[in-house]
Motif scaffolding. Sequence first.
Motif, PDB file in Angstrom:
ATOM      1  N   THR A 118      35.484  40.180  29.347  1.00 29.60           N
ATOM      2  CA  THR A 118      34.822  39.099  30.345  1.00 29.60           C
ATOM      3  C   THR A 118      33.941  38.210  29.713  1.00 29.60           C
ATOM      4  OG1 THR A 118      33.375  40.572  31.309  1.00 29.60           O
ATOM      5  CG2 THR A 118      35.593  40.644  32.301  1.00 29.60           C
ATOM      6  N   THR A 134      32.223  33.818  29.267  1.00 26.32           N
ATOM      7  CA  THR A 134      32.089  32.621  30.145  1.00 26.32           C
ATOM      8  C   THR A 134      32.613  31.632  29.089  1.00 26.32           C
ATOM      9  OG1 THR A 134      29.887  32.297  29.316  1.00 26.32           O
ATOM     10  CG2 THR A 134      30.257  33.250  31.563  1.00 26.32           C
ATOM     11  N   ARG A 159      28.583  26.743  32.875  1.00 23.44           N
ATOM     12  CA  ARG A 159      29.501  27.924  32.374  1.00 23.44           C
ATOM     13  C   ARG A 159      30.508  28.387  33.413  1.00 23.44           C
ATOM     14  NH1 ARG A 159      28.410  28.015  27.092  1.00 23.44           N
ATOM     15  NH2 ARG A 159      29.818  30.028  26.930  1.00 23.44           N
ATOM     16  N   PRO A 218      33.220  31.349  34.421  1.00 24.20           N
ATOM     17  CA  PRO A 218      33.435  32.688  33.892  1.00 24.20           C
ATOM     18  C   PRO A 218      34.931  32.948  33.815  1.00 24.20           C
ATOM     19  CG  PRO A 218      32.916  32.685  36.244  1.00 24.20           C
ATOM     20  CD  PRO A 218      32.750  31.114  35.537  1.00 24.20           C
ATOM     21  N   LYS A 234      38.264  35.699  31.658  1.00 25.75           N
ATOM     22  CA  LYS A 234      38.455  36.828  31.284  1.00 25.75           C
ATOM     23  C   LYS A 234      39.992  37.119  30.838  1.00 25.75           C
ATOM     24  CE  LYS A 234      41.136  38.806  35.287  1.00 25.75           C
ATOM     25  NZ  LYS A 234      40.886  40.032  36.476  1.00 25.75           N
ATOM     26  N   VAL A 276      40.537  30.054  40.358  1.00 28.60           N
ATOM     27  CA  VAL A 276      40.548  31.268  39.748  1.00 28.60           C
ATOM     28  C   VAL A 276      41.916  31.494  39.124  1.00 28.60           C
ATOM     29  CG1 VAL A 276      40.487  33.968  40.266  1.00 28.60           C
ATOM     30  CG2 VAL A 276      38.711  32.165  41.189  1.00 28.60           C
ATOM     31  N   THR A 323      37.884  33.201  36.125  1.00 25.96           N
ATOM     32  CA  THR A 323      37.601  34.151  37.092  1.00 25.96           C
ATOM     33  C   THR A 323      36.659  33.292  38.211  1.00 25.96           C
ATOM     34  OG1 THR A 323      35.655  34.976  36.033  1.00 25.96           O
ATOM     35  CG2 THR A 323      37.900  35.969  35.551  1.00 25.96           C
ATOM     36  N   ARG A 366      22.307  27.661  46.374  1.00 27.15           N
ATOM     37  CA  ARG A 366      23.170  26.557  46.323  1.00 27.15           C
ATOM     38  C   ARG A 366      24.570  26.910  46.724  1.00 27.15           C
ATOM     39  NH1 ARG A 366      20.814  23.687  40.923  1.00 27.15           N
ATOM     40  NH2 ARG A 366      19.880  25.625  40.543  1.00 27.15           N
ATOM     41  N   ARG A 367      25.106  28.043  46.531  1.00 29.51           N
ATOM     42  CA  ARG A 367      26.452  28.671  46.445  1.00 29.51           C
ATOM     43  C   ARG A 367      26.612  29.804  47.372  1.00 29.51           C
ATOM     44  NH1 ARG A 367      27.688  27.176  40.571  1.00 29.51           N
ATOM     45  NH2 ARG A 367      26.959  25.113  40.442  1.00 29.51           N
ATOM     46  N   VAL A 400      29.802  38.648  35.751  1.00 30.44           N
ATOM     47  CA  VAL A 400      31.047  38.237  35.069  1.00 30.44           C
ATOM     48  C   VAL A 400      31.693  39.057  34.700  1.00 30.44           C
ATOM     49  CG1 VAL A 400      30.140  35.723  34.621  1.00 30.44           C
ATOM     50  CG2 VAL A 400      30.257  37.489  32.694  1.00 30.44           C
ATOM     51  N   HIS A 401      31.303  40.272  34.506  1.00 26.92           N
ATOM     52  CA  HIS A 401      32.173  41.689  33.976  1.00 26.92           C
ATOM     53  C   HIS A 401      33.001  42.031  35.168  1.00 26.92           C
ATOM     54  CE1 HIS A 401      28.347  42.914  36.108  1.00 26.92           C
ATOM     55  NE2 HIS A 401      29.039  43.888  36.408  1.00 26.92           N
ATOM     56  N   ASP A 402      34.194  43.076  34.622  1.00 26.86           N
ATOM     57  CA  ASP A 402      34.871  43.435  35.867  1.00 26.86           C
ATOM     58  C   ASP A 402      34.594  44.890  36.146  1.00 26.86           C
ATOM     59  OD1 ASP A 402      35.737  44.915  33.624  1.00 26.86           O
ATOM     60  OD2 ASP A 402      37.399  44.188  33.456  1.00 26.86           O
ATOM     61  N   LEU A 461      37.816  47.968  43.158  1.00 24.43           N
ATOM     62  CA  LEU A 461      39.105  48.969  42.921  1.00 24.43           C
ATOM     63  C   LEU A 461      39.202  49.593  44.311  1.00 24.43           C
ATOM     64  CD1 LEU A 461      37.883  50.223  39.485  1.00 24.43           C
ATOM     65  CD2 LEU A 461      40.204  49.467  40.020  1.00 24.43           C
ATOM     66  N   ARG A 476      41.112  45.522  39.563  1.00 17.05           N
ATOM     67  CA  ARG A 476      40.082  45.500  38.911  1.00 17.05           C
ATOM     68  C   ARG A 476      39.632  44.220  38.642  1.00 17.05           C
ATOM     69  NH1 ARG A 476      39.765  49.113  33.494  1.00 17.05           N
ATOM     70  NH2 ARG A 476      38.733  47.445  32.187  1.00 17.05           N
ATOM     71  N   LEU A 477      38.500  43.695  39.479  1.00 20.78           N
ATOM     72  CA  LEU A 477      38.240  42.289  39.437  1.00 20.78           C
ATOM     73  C   LEU A 477      36.850  41.977  38.846  1.00 20.78           C
ATOM     74  CD1 LEU A 477      39.081  41.524  43.298  1.00 20.78           C
ATOM     75  CD2 LEU A 477      40.469  40.995  41.271  1.00 20.78           C
ATOM     76  N   THR A 478      36.606  40.722  38.354  1.00 19.48           N
ATOM     77  CA  THR A 478      35.347  40.323  37.961  1.00 19.48           C
ATOM     78  C   THR A 478      34.383  40.198  39.254  1.00 19.48           C
ATOM     79  OG1 THR A 478      35.713  38.157  37.620  1.00 19.48           O
ATOM     80  CG2 THR A 478      36.146  39.574  35.822  1.00 19.48           C
ATOM     81  N   PRO A 511      32.703  37.375  40.037  1.00 22.71           N
ATOM     82  CA  PRO A 511      33.196  36.058  40.445  1.00 22.71           C
ATOM     83  C   PRO A 511      34.525  35.928  41.205  1.00 22.71           C
ATOM     84  CG  PRO A 511      32.248  35.572  38.227  1.00 22.71           C
ATOM     85  CD  PRO A 511      32.612  37.152  38.629  1.00 22.71           C
ATOM     86  N   GLU A 512      35.409  36.721  40.755  1.00 16.43           N
ATOM     87  CA  GLU A 512      36.648  36.817  41.452  1.00 16.43           C
ATOM     88  C   GLU A 512      36.587  37.489  42.756  1.00 16.43           C
ATOM     89  OE1 GLU A 512      40.155  37.326  37.829  1.00 16.43           O
ATOM     90  OE2 GLU A 512      38.543  38.915  38.001  1.00 16.43           O
ATOM     91  N   GLN A 559      35.070  35.362  45.177  1.00 13.71           N
ATOM     92  CA  GLN A 559      35.885  34.049  45.648  1.00 13.71           C
ATOM     93  C   GLN A 559      36.923  34.866  46.515  1.00 13.71           C
ATOM     94  OE1 GLN A 559      35.068  31.292  44.333  1.00 13.71           O
ATOM     95  NE2 GLN A 559      36.319  30.530  46.144  1.00 13.71           N
ATOM     96  N   TYR A 573      21.444  35.806  34.656  1.00  9.52           N
ATOM     97  CA  TYR A 573      21.383  34.455  34.918  1.00  9.52           C
ATOM     98  C   TYR A 573      21.286  33.349  34.119  1.00  9.52           C
ATOM     99  CZ  TYR A 573      20.771  30.443  38.430  1.00  9.52           C
ATOM    100  OH  TYR A 573      21.013  29.388  39.043  1.00  9.52           O
ATOM    101  N   ASN A 593      24.856  33.734  31.718  1.00  5.62           N
ATOM    102  CA  ASN A 593      26.100  33.797  32.468  1.00  5.62           C
ATOM    103  C   ASN A 593      26.200  32.268  33.388  1.00  5.62           C
ATOM    104  OD1 ASN A 593      27.007  35.837  31.204  1.00  5.62           O
ATOM    105  ND2 ASN A 593      26.985  37.307  33.204  1.00  5.62           N
ATOM    106  N   ILE A 594      24.997  31.854  33.980  1.00  5.57           N
ATOM    107  CA  ILE A 594      24.995  30.777  34.880  1.00  5.57           C
ATOM    108  C   ILE A 594      24.633  29.531  33.992  1.00  5.57           C
ATOM    109  CG2 ILE A 594      23.990  29.816  36.823  1.00  5.57           C
ATOM    110  CD1 ILE A 594      25.995  32.151  37.211  1.00  5.57           C
TER     111      ILE A 594
END
Lengths: 114, 464, 580
Positions: free
Chosen positions: A49, A51, A61, A63, A65, A93, A109, B61-62, B71-73, B77, B83-85, B87-88, B91, B170, B173-174
Motif C-alpha cells: 500500500t 500513494t 496524493r 492512496p 494498493k 476506489v 483505494t 475538510r473531509r 493508507v496501509h491495510d 476484517l 482486508r481493506l486499507t 481510505p477504503e 469510503q 499526514y 500520505n496526505i
Amino acid sequence: MEIICIVCPNGCRMEASGEGGNLQVSGNLCPKGIDFAKAEITAPMRSLTTTVATVFPESPRLPVKTRSEIPKGKVMEAMAKIRTVVVHEPKKVGDVILPDVFGTDIIATGELAR
Amino acid sequence: MTDKQNNFTQTASTEDIVNLSTFTSVENYDILVLGGGPAGLAAAVSAHENGASVLLIERERRLGGILKQCVHDGFGLLRYKERLTGPEYAQREIDCFLAAEIPYVLESFVVDVRKEGSGYVVCAQSAAGMKAYSCKAIILACGCRERTSRQVFIHGQRSAGIFSAGTAQYFVNIQGKMPTKRCVILGSGDIGLIMARRLTLEGASVVGVYEIKNAPAGLSRNISQCLDDFGIPLHLSTTVTEVLGTQRVEAVAIEKVDTNMNPIPGTREIIECDALILSVGLLPEIELANALDIPIDPATKGPFVDQSLMTQAAGVFACGNVLHVNDLADWVSWSGEIAGENAAKYCRNPRGFFTNKDGCVGGEPVLLQYSKADFLYVVPQYVSSHGPFPLTLFFRSREDVKDKTITLASGGVTLPSEEALQDGKGGGYISKKYRRIIPSEMEALKVKSLGRLGDAVEFRLKME
Amino acid sequence: MANCAFGVICTKKLGSLQNLLARKYPGVECFEFGDSVRLEGTLGDWETIVRCGKFAAKAGFRAVINDVSLKDFTPPPMRTPPVKDNALQGLTPDVLIIGGGVIGCSIARELSRWQLSVLLVDKEDDVAMHASSRNDGMIHPGIASHPGTLRGEYNVRGNAMYDQICKDLSVPFERWGSLILYHERWFGISARFFLGYRSKALGVPGRHLNRRRLEALEPNITKEANGAFEYPTSGILSPYKLTVALAENAVENDVQISLNTVVTGMDVEHGAITAVHTNRGTVRPRVIANAAGCFCDTVAGMAGDRFFSIHPRKGECCILDKNAGPLSQRSMGLIGLAAAFSTSKGGGIMRTIDGNVLVGPDAYEQPLREDFSTNRENLDAVMNKHLQLINGFNRSQVIAYFAGVRAPTYEEDFIIEGSRRVQNLIHAAGIQSPGLASAPAIADEITKLTLSRIGGKILPNPRFNPVRNASPAMAKLSLKEKQELIAKNPEYGVVVCRCEGISKGEIRAAVRSPLPATSLDAVKRRVRPGMGRCQGGFCTPLVAELLQEEGVESITKKGAGSELFVGSLGDKATEVYPDD
C-alpha cells in the motif's frame, strides 16, 4: 521456525516444522494461518500500500494498493514503478492506476474528486 | 474550584456564545454527532436508522477521520470480512452515511457545548459563521490525539525534526512531503511501526524502533510485517533521553532503562539521525466531555459510560477512540452503532430510557468491579442486567498472561447466561478462556444477556 | 580616561584584590583595564570562575571583565545566520539598534516618535528569539530589587508604563498581582520589616496576608504557605507577543528591521564608530544602541569598549495545560531567607496571560550563551519545588518546557548609559530580570541618551502613531463581532489549531503583518497554533500549507537550518531504488 501470521490482527505466533508436503504448523487459530505459513516458507507474498502523485493541489496524493499480493522481494521494485505515476483524472476506489505490476494491478483505494 | 469556561478550549470572552437570543436561528435535531470519523459515521447512520433526526459536525475538510491518512491495510476484517486499507474502509462508511442522506457540516469546529433545559446546545464555528444547534442528545465521536515528546519528557534541544508518528503520516500520505531521510522511532505503538515501513518504502532509513517497556506496544503482526520484513531492529527497554542539534535534529541519545524505566548509567549511545518520530501513545480527545463536566475514567482517559455508551451526563453518548483508544477501526464503528442506536432510543423516551441518572427505571447500572492488578481497564465501566444487550466488555490486561479465564460474576455468584445455557457450551457461565492476553491487544467479551438476574447490584470481572 | 588620582586609587584597590585573589583563587590574576578590572587565568570549573568574578565585583571597580577561561573548554562561537548579501550595504541610518529582543524593540518603537532613520538588526530569523521569548512574562512590581540599583529603579518606572503600552499595542495584559509566600512564621514576621522597608523605598504597594486571608484569595494553596506578601501591581503578559507588537508598531512608524543580520565588526576612529560590518553589508550609523542581550559584551568589545562581562545564567520552565490554569490566580513563589537576598527570585508558578500555568524558572550558571536545551534533573527539580504549592497541580499537566539564558553582569545590575570611550555608542547591557518589566523605562532613557548624542534639534515624527494596527484575535471577540468578522472574511471561521481555537484568518494575518511571520515558531509566537496540548501535532501540516500558500519557499521551524521537510515523495527516487 516461528512465523507470525499477518493475515488478521490476531497475529498468531505459529511454529512451522518439516518441509514441502510434510510441513507442520501449530499455534494458528484458523486455517488461513497454515496457508500463510506455507507461502511464507516457499514464496512469501505481500500486499503493498502506498500513494501516488496527483496534479490536484487540494489532494496531492492518492492512496493506492496492489490488487493482490506480490512477491515480498519485489516490493521495493514495485515502489519504484509506482513512483513514476502522476494521476491527472478524478478516480474512484478500485480504479486501475498502473496495470501489470508483478502480475497484479495498482488500484486506487481512495476517492479523488476534481 | 474550577472555572468551566477556562477549562474549555477557547478561553476568553465567550460568555455570550450560547446565549441563544444572539443567534438569528437555531437549528434543531434529535441528535448531534460530533466527529465524522468511523465512530461518528456509524453512530449517525445507526441513529438515523433508528428514527432520529441527526446532524453530523466534522471539523476537517473531509469525512473519514484519521483513516484518510492510514493508507496501509488490515482494516475491516471483522466488519467487512475483507482486508481493506484505511481510505477504503472510510469510503465504505462514508458511502453508507451519504446514502442515508443525513445532513452534515464540514470544517465546522465546535467552540461550545452547554446543557439547555433537558437537551443541549452546541455552537460551531465555520466559514459560514457562528451557528447554534440544539438537540436532545449528543454523540461524542471526536477520536484521540497523540501523546507528545513533551508528555514523555524528552529533553535536549527543541529542533525541527521531532514529529509524532501521526503528524509524519499526514506529511507523507496526505501532503506528499518527506520529513526525514534517517530517523529514530521512539515507541512501538502501531502508528510508529506502520510509519517505520512507510518511510522505508519511500526511501528513508529507519535506524531502529526504541521502546521503553520490555514488550512492544503494537500488534505482533505489525512488528513482523513492518519491522522484520525490512530488517528494522526493535530495541526494548531502551529510550531516547536527549535530542541533539540546535536547528534540525542531528542525533539522539538513547539509554537502556531498568525495570522502573529509569535510565541505566553508562548505557548512553548517540545515534545520528535527522528526525525523532514518536509513537508513544494516544489519548482520547475529551475537551467537549470536559466542557460538559462529564466524569473521566483515569484508566481509559475517556468518559465513564454504561452499556448503552451513555456517559454520566444524561443524553451524552461516547463512542470510538474518545471513549477509549481502540486497536481496530472495526471496533470503533461497532461502538458507533451502539451509541447511535441507544441515543435514538433515548431521544424517543428519555425518562423511560434505561439510565443511571434521575428518573431511571430499575436495573440501575452499577460500577463494574475489577482488579487493577489484572486489568488496565474495562469498558463500559457501568453494567446493568436490564441491558441493553448484547453487552460487549472491552478490556486490556495489565500484564502479558497465558491461559486465563475471564469471568463476569455478580457478588460471589458467577452468572448463568441465557446464551450459554441455550448453546450449552459455556457450562452455564459467562466466561471465556484465553490462550494469551497481552496489554497491547484489546479483548472483547460478548454477553448476549444477563438472563433472569433481576436488579443485580454488584458485578465483577475476574481473571483466573 | 584614568586621571592621575583615579589611577592611584585603582592601583591601591588592584593590589589588595590581587592579594585576595591569589589566596582564594590561585591562578587568577587581575589587571586594570580602564576603570574596570580584568581577570585572567584558567580554572577547572565554571562555578568557581563565576564566583571569582563576583568576588572581584566587590572590589570597587566600575565593572569586572572576567576572562578567566575554563580548563579544556573552548566556548562555541556565536551562532550566525548563513545568509550573505549586500542588502544593507551603504545605509546611513541615524540610529542602529543591535538586538531585536524586548529591549531593542522597545528602543526602536520609542525612537520612532522622532524624525530619525532607525535600523534594527538581529541575527535570528525573528525578533524575541532569545531571552525575550524565554522568560515567565511577569511584569514584576519591583519588590525583588535592592533600593538604589538600576534594576529596582527601572523596574518600578517600567511597570507603571505597561497599561498604556499594552493598550496602544493591543497586547493582552493583566495585573493579577503576585505573592511572595513563606512557610516559617518567624520568617513572615522578620520579612515584614524588610519588605516593608523596600516597599517604601522603591514605592511598591504591598500588603501582608496571613494564612486565612491568603486562602481566601487562593483557595487551592497548600499548607506549604503559611502567609504571603501581596503585590497588586504585578502584571502578566506574553513577552514574545509584546516584543513582536513593539517591532510591528516600530515598522509601522518607519523603523527598518533587518533579521538574519549579524554584526561582525566595527571600525572605530577617533573615539567614534564609523562603520558597522554585518553579513549583509556595511552600514554607517550616527549612533549605535547596544541591546545585544547575552552578546552585549561582545558588541561592546567590537567598539573597543569592553568594560564588563556577561555570565550566562540559564533557567528552565515548564508550561501546564490550560485545565490547570484556573487553580491559581496570581503569580507566586515560596521564599526562604536565603532566596530573599539572592540575585534571582528562584521562580514560582504563574497563570499565564493565555490561561496556562508557567512553572519556574530555575537559575544556574553555565558558560554557554545560546544553549536552550532542557535537561531532566533541572526540570524535575523545578516541578518538585513548585508544583506542591497548589492542590491539583501535577506532572501529567505538563505540555511544554523550555530554557532561556539571562545576561547578567558580575555587578548584577543593568548598564544603561552612553559609552565613556566611544562617543556614538550607547549601552542597554546586562539586562536580566526584571528586564521585561523595565523595558519601557530603559527604552525611554536610551532614547534620551540617543537624542543628546545625535545633538541638534530633532523634531517629533509627524507620522508617528502609537496604536498598532493589530489583526483581530477571535478569542477576544464577542459572538456578534465574530459573526461580522467571519462574514467579512470567512477564513476567520476556519479553525486550524483545535487546541487553542486559532483560525486560518488569524494565521494568515500574522504571515502578512508588518513584521511577517515566516517560520512555524514565528507564527506560533504571534497567534499560538502549536502552543496547546497537542503541541502542533494536528496543526503543523496545516500551518505549513498556509505558509507555502503565502509564498514562503522553505518551511522552517525557526529559520535556516531548521527545515521541516527533507524533500517531497519521489524526489530522487531512481537514485534510491535503481530500477534494475
